[in-house]
Enzyme design. Structure first.
Site, mmCIF file in Angstrom:
data_model
loop_
_atom_site.group_PDB
_atom_site.id
_atom_site.type_symbol
_atom_site.label_atom_id
_atom_site.label_comp_id
_atom_site.label_asym_id
_atom_site.label_seq_id
_atom_site.Cartn_x
_atom_site.Cartn_y
_atom_site.Cartn_z
ATOM 1 N NE ARG A 55 -3.723 -6.211 32.353
ATOM 2 C CZ ARG A 55 -3.620 -7.268 33.158
ATOM 3 N NH1 ARG A 55 -3.500 -8.492 32.633
ATOM 4 N NH2 ARG A 55 -3.628 -7.113 34.466
ATOM 5 C CE LYS B 280 -0.479 -4.326 32.891
ATOM 6 N NZ LYS B 280 -0.834 -3.125 33.669
ATOM 7 C CG HIS C 43 -8.361 -0.588 30.477
ATOM 8 N ND1 HIS C 43 -7.489 -1.553 30.021
ATOM 9 C CD2 HIS C 43 -8.297 -0.663 31.831
ATOM 10 C CE1 HIS C 43 -6.922 -2.156 31.043
ATOM 11 N NE2 HIS C 43 -7.405 -1.643 32.154
ATOM 12 N NE ARG D 215 -7.930 -5.428 32.738
ATOM 13 C CZ ARG D 215 -7.610 -6.645 33.150
ATOM 14 N NH1 ARG D 215 -8.128 -7.707 32.560
ATOM 15 N NH2 ARG D 215 -6.771 -6.821 34.153
ATOM 16 C CG HIS E 298 -6.368 -6.961 38.703
ATOM 17 N ND1 HIS E 298 -7.640 -6.425 38.827
ATOM 18 C CD2 HIS E 298 -5.855 -6.388 37.580
ATOM 19 C CE1 HIS E 298 -7.879 -5.594 37.846
ATOM 20 N NE2 HIS E 298 -6.812 -5.549 37.074
ATOM 21 C CE1 TYR F 283 -9.520 -2.477 34.690
ATOM 22 C CE2 TYR F 283 -8.389 -2.370 36.797
ATOM 23 C CZ TYR F 283 -8.352 -2.382 35.422
ATOM 24 O OH TYR F 283 -7.150 -2.286 34.782
#
Length: 275
Positions: free
Chosen positions: A128, A152, A223, A226, A249, A258
């Site tokens: 990211r 994250k 993005h 990605r 994830h 994705y």
């Protein structure tokens, strides 16, 4: 979540989420908010994110004894919004990727080497924007040819680099940046003045926007690099769990969003029809 809650607060007549009296909201209020969001054309996944934010606020209000148990349970059991939309974004073609690298490598300034390394990591590791600007030199794990990434949820993972990415990163470090501690990709001012200052997420957006225009490519979002990484991994027959872990994830369902191979598969199937 702050952005979502601010929007909800304004929808129901408050200036911001800090002014909103959240603990007075009940099930029927939240259902009305969801209906308003649906009527405004929001996608089901977006509406469900609003719902998650509101349920989180209700939980906090109940924990602080500002909301009674029955009211909290009524809110807690509001079902998720059904439906789906076509996925946003796209995966880049191989020719587009080659054009981006050619543009960067034709730039003989310090920015050329830096931008080639950044794009190489975005494509080769699926990072990211926030993850790449947070990288420091000491996050390079030389023995593993990998990067230690904090994503994250404050979760760390190793992002292993393909050969091309590794070579571009080393060229940037050896010829320009050096091996001192600090930001791996610092800001570069005019006249090739390499600073010690960390770039922002927006700077990555600006780099990709500039290189896209210089390469004469169709519009793509940061993005999308990605998405390209995920699609390429799946196209190489890597299992979905491996791709999930590589992307940082928590859920396979998120990783599946994705995958941009389906569009090409449907397009090829349509061309084989003879009507």
């Amino acid at each position: 979540m702050s952005s979502f809650l601010n929007k909800v607060a304004k929808m129901i007549g408050y200036q911001s989420m800090k002014d909103c009296v959240w603990h007075v909201l009940r099930r029927h209020h939240i259902q009305a908010i969801l209906a308003m969001l649906s009527d405004s054309g929001k996608a089901p996944t977006t509406i469900n994110t609003y719902l998650s934010a509101l349920k989180g606020v209700a939980l906090e209000a109940w924990t602080m004894k500002q909301l009674d148990t029955d009211s909290y349970q009524h809110i807690k059991h509001i079902g998720s919004f059904k439906g789906n939309r076509l996925p946003k974004g796209r995966a880049l073609e191989e020719s587009e990727i080659r054009a981006l690298f050619f543009t960067c490598e034709s730039d003989l300034s310090c920015r050329g080497l830096r931008d080639a390394a950044i794009i190489g990591i975005l494509l080769g590791c699926g990072l990211r924007r926030s993850e790449i600007v947070a990288l420091d030199f000491e996050h390079i794990v030389h023995k593993e040819q990998a990067l230690k990434v904090r994503g994250k949820g404050n979760k760390e993972r190793l992002a292993y680099m393909p050969k091309g990415t590794w070579l571009r990163l080393n060229k940037w470090v050896e010829e320009v940046r050096g091996e001192h501690n600090g930001s791996l990709f610092p800001r570069i001012r005019r006249h090739d003045d390499v600073t010690d200052h960390r770039m922002s997420d927006q700077a990555i957006y600006h780099i990709l926007h500039t290189r896209r225009i210089e390469s004469g490519l169709e519009k793509f979002a940061p993005h999308d690099l990605r998405r390209t990484f995920a699609s390429a991994m799946l196209d190489n027959n890597e299992d979905i769990v491996t791709v999930k872990d590589a992307m940082g994830h928590s859920s396979i369902a998120t990783t599946q969003k994705y995958d941009r191979r389906g569009d090409d598969r449907l397009k090829r199937a349509s061309k084989r029809l003879n009507f």
